[in-house]
Design an enzyme around this catalytic site. Structure first.
Site, PDB file in Angstrom:
ATOM      1  N   GLY A  84       0.839  -1.203   0.000  1.00  0.00           N
ATOM      2  CA  GLY A  84       0.000   0.000   0.000  1.00  0.00           C
ATOM      3  C   GLY A  84       0.871   1.249   0.000  1.00  0.00           C
ATOM      4  O   GLY A  84       0.546   2.257   0.619  1.00  0.00           O
ATOM      5  N   GLY A  91      -0.245   5.115  -0.890  1.00  0.00           N
ATOM      6  CA  GLY A  91      -1.198   5.882  -0.086  1.00  0.00           C
ATOM      7  C   GLY A  91      -0.558   7.035   0.671  1.00  0.00           C
ATOM      8  O   GLY A  91       0.629   7.320   0.510  1.00  0.00           O
ATOM      9  N   GLN A  92      -1.378   7.681   1.499  1.00  0.00           N
ATOM     10  CA  GLN A  92      -0.931   8.896   2.195  1.00  0.00           C
ATOM     11  C   GLN A  92       0.330   8.645   3.028  1.00  0.00           C
ATOM     12  O   GLN A  92       1.284   9.404   2.973  1.00  0.00           O
ATOM     13  CB  GLN A  92      -2.050   9.426   3.104  1.00  0.00           C
ATOM     14  CG  GLN A  92      -1.716  10.782   3.719  1.00  0.00           C
ATOM     15  CD  GLN A  92      -2.616  11.163   4.883  1.00  0.00           C
ATOM     16  OE1 GLN A  92      -3.320  10.327   5.449  1.00  0.00           O
ATOM     17  NE2 GLN A  92      -2.592  12.433   5.252  1.00  0.00           N
ATOM     18  N   ASP A 147       1.702  -1.976  -4.445  1.00  0.00           N
ATOM     19  CA  ASP A 147       0.352  -1.432  -4.316  1.00  0.00           C
ATOM     20  C   ASP A 147      -0.526  -2.186  -5.316  1.00  0.00           C
ATOM     21  O   ASP A 147      -0.018  -2.929  -6.159  1.00  0.00           O
ATOM     22  CB  ASP A 147       0.347   0.076  -4.609  1.00  0.00           C
ATOM     23  CG  ASP A 147      -0.778   0.793  -3.869  1.00  0.00           C
ATOM     24  OD1 ASP A 147      -0.493   1.695  -3.066  1.00  0.00           O
ATOM     25  OD2 ASP A 147      -1.959   0.435  -4.088  1.00  0.00           O
ATOM     26  N   ILE A 148      -1.857  -1.984  -5.220  1.00  0.00           N
ATOM     27  CA  ILE A 148      -2.717  -2.648  -6.203  1.00  0.00           C
ATOM     28  C   ILE A 148      -2.742  -1.897  -7.528  1.00  0.00           C
ATOM     29  O   ILE A 148      -3.250  -2.394  -8.519  1.00  0.00           O
ATOM     30  CB  ILE A 148      -4.178  -2.854  -5.733  1.00  0.00           C
ATOM     31  CG1 ILE A 148      -4.682  -1.617  -5.008  1.00  0.00           C
ATOM     32  CG2 ILE A 148      -4.333  -4.104  -4.899  1.00  0.00           C
ATOM     33  CD1 ILE A 148      -6.184  -1.625  -4.818  1.00  0.00           C
ATOM     34  N   ASP A 158      -1.754  -7.423  -4.559  1.00  0.00           N
ATOM     35  CA  ASP A 158      -2.968  -7.376  -3.754  1.00  0.00           C
ATOM     36  C   ASP A 158      -2.678  -8.206  -2.503  1.00  0.00           C
ATOM     37  O   ASP A 158      -2.416  -9.409  -2.599  1.00  0.00           O
ATOM     38  CB  ASP A 158      -4.126  -7.986  -4.563  1.00  0.00           C
ATOM     39  CG  ASP A 158      -5.425  -8.018  -3.777  1.00  0.00           C
ATOM     40  OD1 ASP A 158      -5.403  -7.727  -2.554  1.00  0.00           O
ATOM     41  OD2 ASP A 158      -6.467  -8.343  -4.379  1.00  0.00           O
ATOM     42  N   TYR A 189     -14.478   0.373  10.090  1.00  0.00           N
ATOM     43  CA  TYR A 189     -13.035   0.594  10.181  1.00  0.00           C
ATOM     44  C   TYR A 189     -12.544   0.386  11.618  1.00  0.00           C
ATOM     45  O   TYR A 189     -11.567  -0.327  11.860  1.00  0.00           O
ATOM     46  CB  TYR A 189     -12.753   2.025   9.717  1.00  0.00           C
ATOM     47  CG  TYR A 189     -11.326   2.471   9.773  1.00  0.00           C
ATOM     48  CD1 TYR A 189     -10.364   1.915   8.948  1.00  0.00           C
ATOM     49  CD2 TYR A 189     -10.936   3.508  10.632  1.00  0.00           C
ATOM     50  CE1 TYR A 189      -9.050   2.356   8.984  1.00  0.00           C
ATOM     51  CE2 TYR A 189      -9.628   3.961  10.664  1.00  0.00           C
ATOM     52  CZ  TYR A 189      -8.695   3.381   9.840  1.00  0.00           C
ATOM     53  OH  TYR A 189      -7.397   3.832   9.878  1.00  0.00           O
ATOM     54  N   LYS A 220     -10.008  -2.434  13.046  1.00  0.00           N
ATOM     55  CA  LYS A 220      -8.728  -2.076  13.672  1.00  0.00           C
ATOM     56  C   LYS A 220      -8.634  -2.654  15.085  1.00  0.00           C
ATOM     57  O   LYS A 220      -7.569  -3.140  15.490  1.00  0.00           O
ATOM     58  CB  LYS A 220      -8.538  -0.554  13.688  1.00  0.00           C
ATOM     59  CG  LYS A 220      -8.230   0.041  12.322  1.00  0.00           C
ATOM     60  CD  LYS A 220      -6.880  -0.432  11.776  1.00  0.00           C
ATOM     61  CE  LYS A 220      -6.539   0.162  10.427  1.00  0.00           C
ATOM     62  NZ  LYS A 220      -5.328  -0.435   9.833  1.00  0.00           N
TER      63      LYS A 220
END
Ligand code: SER
Length: 315
Positions: free
Chosen positions: A11, A14-15, A37-38, A53, A143, A147
């Site tokens: 990933g 991402g941010q 990443d995907i 993935d 979410y 988590k």
């Protein structure tokens, strides 16, 4: 330079991934930091890239073997707002992705895992101010549920199989190099772009919504410091509370106005308001400070200045 460490970031587009990759490149050398990443990532051209993935465990193992990976940073996830709209995928990606990585660590294919948790693990009955490390946790978002469940599994894999997994409950993260995707705290990044481009912003949270926040440089440094800390110093194997500052949209807007006097903010709260209302306003992070020496650098004033200067240059 430490050459025995070979890192895989999952990933990485991402941010957090974009900034974490840059920081890890400086420490370990880009040849030891593999990004995945995907979808194809723009801008991380120095690093070897793999389309991956995390739900495909066989392919994940192939990538680990190909590069002799020793550590994984698992950043692929659906965030709070997106997962609320797609509960099935949110649960599947956030949980099965974690199981795939923890199982490969249990089978000794990798030595160390970083997995991010969030302030979203807390819920409406959690004390909102100075939220302790150990307290009531009744998350009511997909979410947050994923988590919290993930944290319990991390601790279980550590206790049962000695998997060296480390985790932080990130607050809202704010930086200028990368864009957030699908979170409830995203307004605190978007507001700067709109303030600089159009001198106005419509916020999807109410003006008095106090949330814990952090500059992403601090968050990335914390992540690497936690990963480098000697294992015997770590007393939390679920996930560490981590804090820097808290503010409301109104307070943030006032500080932006000091730099951009014509800036105007309006409020149009949407479904993300109830997510924010269920989260803490401030966090007690004394375990992180005592166990591995965590210290934040950015307060709100310093963050606002840093964001305005850098986004102005960028646009
Ligand atoms: N920033 C995240 C979100 O808003 C919290 O972990 O979803």
């Amino acid at each position: 330079m430490d050459t025995s460490t070979r890192i895989l970031i999952i990933g990485a587009g991402g941010q957090i991934g974009v900034e974490l990759t840059e920081a890890l490149n400086k420490i370990y050398g880009h040849q030891n930091v593999i990004v995945s990443d995907i979808k194809k990532i723009e801008g991380l051209d120095e690093n070897s890239f793999e389309l991956l993935d995390v739900l495909d465990k066989n392919r994940l193992l192939d990538v680990i073997k190909k590069y002799q990976i020793t550590e994984i940073y698992l950043l692929a996830a659906l965030l709070s707002a997106t997962a609320e709209k797609n509960p099935e995928l949110g649960w599947k990606l956030n949980m099965e992705g974690l199981f795939n990585v923890l199982d490969l660590a249990k089978e000794k294919h990798i030595q160390k895992v970083f997995w991010p948790s969030s302030i979203a693990v807390f819920g409406p009955h959690t004390p909102k101010k100075n939220t302790p490390q150990y307290t009531v946790m009744d998350p009511n978002t997909v979410y947050g549920i994923s988590k919290l469940a993930g944290e319990r599994w991390c601790e279980w894999y550590y206790m049962k199989y000695a998997v060296d997994v480390r985790s932080i409950r990130y607050p809202g993260l704010i930086g200028w190099k990368s864009q957030p995707g699908g979170g409830t705290t995203d307004y605190a990044v978007h507001i700067f772009y709109e303030a600089l481009k159009h001198q106005k912003y419509t916020c999807f949270l109410r003006e008095d919504t106090m949330l814990p926040m952090m500059h992403i440089e601090d968050a990335v440094r914390a992540t690497i410091e936690l990963m480098q800390a000697p294992a015997h110093q770590l007393t939390v194997r679920s996930s560490y509370n981590l804090a820097a500052m808290s503010f409301t949209p109104k307070e943030l807007a006032e500080k932006i106005k000091k730099h951009i006097p014509e800036f105007q903010i309006h409020y149009a709260p949407d479904f993300r308001q109830s997510i924010a209302d269920s989260w803490p306003q401030s966090i007690d992070d004394s375990y992180a400070r005592n166990d591995w020496g965590w210290k934040h650098v950015y307060d709100t004033d310093k963050l606002v200045e840093n964001m305005i200067v850098n986004i102005k240059n960028k646009i």
